[in-house]
Design an enzyme around this catalytic site. Structure first.
Site, PDB file in Angstrom:
ATOM      1  N   GLY A  12       0.769  -1.238   0.000  1.00 30.41           N
ATOM      2  CA  GLY A  12       0.000   0.000   0.000  1.00 30.41           C
ATOM      3  C   GLY A  12       0.799   1.286   0.000  1.00 30.41           C
ATOM      4  O   GLY A  12       0.320   2.313   0.494  1.00 30.41           O
ATOM      5  N   ASN A  14       1.471   3.085  -2.658  1.00 30.39           N
ATOM      6  CA  ASN A  14       0.737   4.018  -3.527  1.00 30.39           C
ATOM      7  C   ASN A  14      -0.500   4.559  -2.818  1.00 30.39           C
ATOM      8  O   ASN A  14      -0.809   5.750  -2.935  1.00 30.39           O
ATOM      9  CB  ASN A  14       0.366   3.346  -4.851  1.00 30.39           C
ATOM     10  CG  ASN A  14       1.514   3.355  -5.832  1.00 30.39           C
ATOM     11  OD1 ASN A  14       1.860   4.403  -6.392  1.00 30.39           O
ATOM     12  ND2 ASN A  14       2.148   2.204  -6.023  1.00 30.39           N
ATOM     13  N   ASN A 107      -5.437   2.428 -13.008  1.00 29.89           N
ATOM     14  CA  ASN A 107      -4.439   1.530 -12.415  1.00 29.89           C
ATOM     15  C   ASN A 107      -3.063   2.162 -12.577  1.00 29.89           C
ATOM     16  O   ASN A 107      -2.840   2.968 -13.485  1.00 29.89           O
ATOM     17  CB  ASN A 107      -4.472   0.182 -13.152  1.00 29.89           C
ATOM     18  CG  ASN A 107      -3.473  -0.820 -12.586  1.00 29.89           C
ATOM     19  OD1 ASN A 107      -3.356  -0.978 -11.365  1.00 29.89           O
ATOM     20  ND2 ASN A 107      -2.731  -1.488 -13.458  1.00 29.89           N
ATOM     21  N   HIS A 109       0.950   0.960 -13.119  1.00 27.42           N
ATOM     22  CA  HIS A 109       1.734  -0.213 -13.500  1.00 27.42           C
ATOM     23  C   HIS A 109       3.221   0.178 -13.526  1.00 27.42           C
ATOM     24  O   HIS A 109       3.564   1.235 -14.078  1.00 27.42           O
ATOM     25  CB  HIS A 109       1.288  -0.709 -14.880  1.00 27.42           C
ATOM     26  CG  HIS A 109       2.059  -1.903 -15.324  1.00 27.42           C
ATOM     27  ND1 HIS A 109       1.872  -3.150 -14.781  1.00 27.42           N
ATOM     28  CD2 HIS A 109       3.050  -2.035 -16.237  1.00 27.42           C
ATOM     29  CE1 HIS A 109       2.718  -3.999 -15.340  1.00 27.42           C
ATOM     30  NE2 HIS A 109       3.436  -3.360 -16.228  1.00 27.42           N
ATOM     31  N   ASP A 141      -9.151  -1.434 -18.863  1.00 31.98           N
ATOM     32  CA  ASP A 141     -10.126  -2.084 -19.741  1.00 31.98           C
ATOM     33  C   ASP A 141     -10.094  -3.578 -19.440  1.00 31.98           C
ATOM     34  O   ASP A 141      -9.515  -4.009 -18.434  1.00 31.98           O
ATOM     35  CB  ASP A 141      -9.872  -1.735 -21.215  1.00 31.98           C
ATOM     36  CG  ASP A 141      -8.557  -2.295 -21.725  1.00 31.98           C
ATOM     37  OD1 ASP A 141      -7.912  -3.097 -21.006  1.00 31.98           O
ATOM     38  OD2 ASP A 141      -8.171  -1.936 -22.859  1.00 31.98           O
TER      39      ASP A 141
HETATM   40  C1  GRF Z   1       3.254  -1.110  -7.538  1.00 37.93           C
HETATM   41  O1  GRF Z   1       4.502  -1.403  -8.100  1.00 37.93           O
HETATM   42  C2  GRF Z   1       2.258  -0.881  -8.626  1.00 37.93           C
HETATM   43  O2  GRF Z   1       2.815  -0.295  -9.750  1.00 37.93           O
HETATM   44  C3  GRF Z   1       1.796  -2.275  -8.926  1.00 37.93           C
HETATM   45  O3  GRF Z   1       1.754  -2.925  -7.687  1.00 37.93           O
HETATM   46  C4  GRF Z   1       2.673  -2.304  -6.807  1.00 37.93           C
HETATM   47  C5  GRF Z   1       1.910  -1.911  -5.581  1.00 37.93           C
HETATM   48  O4  GRF Z   1       2.732  -1.414  -4.570  1.00 37.93           O
HETATM   49  N1  GRF Z   1       0.536  -2.236  -9.605  1.00 37.93           N
HETATM   50  P1  GRF Z   1       2.078  -0.755  -3.289  1.00 37.93           P
HETATM   51  O5  GRF Z   1       1.151  -1.802  -2.661  1.00 37.93           O
HETATM   52  O6  GRF Z   1       1.330   0.464  -3.720  1.00 37.93           O
HETATM   53  O7  GRF Z   1       3.234  -0.452  -2.387  1.00 37.93           O
END
Ligand code: GRF
Length: 216
Positions: A12, A14, A107, A109, A141
């Site tokens: 988590g 992000n 999302n 990535h 999508d």
């Molecule tokens: C990140 O690298 C994101 O790009 C990918 O999953 C990871 C999640 O990391 N989709 P976090 O849980 O936000 O630390």
């Protein structure tokens, strides 16, 4: 102010970046609810620490994906969610779920899509031998990491990089890029024309390439 629902499955970081940006008033958004498909993950602790409601929707508790997603939609709608942000959410979502939030599921990535979709983006980039890696915020999508690109940020691949080192360098930029994308959507500055996403008011009229090394 747009009401965001964040879907998580793990650490988590992000989510934390989004929570911090909301609390600091840096983005025109609030996190209405955090939903995890797994109990006990660190992301849920981060949400609770920020005073945000949390729910675990465990797919194993439902007879099939349709029932699982029906519950996901119910939870998100009942919290007033207008924008769904996947942040390390490790489940694919069906067209049925996406239709409940048209052009409002995004999302992040850890690769410069369309290169290296799926798992281990940074590892795939290293194995391929690219010199520039990065991250992408995109609309979701029905494919895996195939939706229209909203923002991208690039980072260099360095000679001594292993996967954790490159992933960490990319993650720093993810934490800048995701709140920025949410804010642009919240302010109605993001338009979609087929595959092309236009950012109103951006210097290049698309805003599709953001190089944080250049914009301070
Ligand atoms: C990140 O690298 C994101 O790009 C990918 O999953 C990871 C999640 O990391 N989709 P976090 O849980 O936000 O630390």
């Amino acid at each position: 102010m747009i009401a965001v629902g964040v879907l998580v499955s793990g650490v988590g970081t992000n989510l934390q970046a989004i929570l911090d940006a909301c609390r600091a008033g840096r983005i025109d958004a609030r996190v209405a609810i955090v939903v995890s498909n797994l109990p006990g993950v660190r992301a849920l602790d981060r949400a609770r620490a920020a005073g945000v409601a949390t729910v675990v929707v465990d797919p194993l508790a439902f007879p099939d994906r349709e029932a699982f997603e029906t519950e996901l939609v119910r939870v998100l709608k009942s919290s007033g969610v207008e924008l769904v942000c996947l942040a390390g959410f490790m489940r694919l979502l069906s067209p049925r779920f996406l239709r409940a939030f048209p052009s409002r599921v995004i999302n992040i990535h850890p690769a410069l899509l369309p290169a290296f979709p799926g798992l281990h983006g940074p590892g795939q980039a290293l194995a391929y031998g690219v010199k520039v890696a990065g991250c992408t915020v995109h609309f979701v999508d029905e494919g895996t990491d195939t939706g229209p690109v909203i923002l991208q940020a690039a980072v260099p691949v360095q000679a001594g990089d292993d996967e954790p080192a490159l992933a960490a360098r990319i993650l720093v930029q993810e934490h800048r890029l995701y709140p920025r994308a949410i804010d642009l959507i919240a302010r109605g500055r993001v338009g979609v024309e087929g595959r092309r996403v236009r950012i109103e008011g951006a210097a290049d009229a698309t805003g599709a390439l953001v190089n944080p090394a250049l914009d301070g």
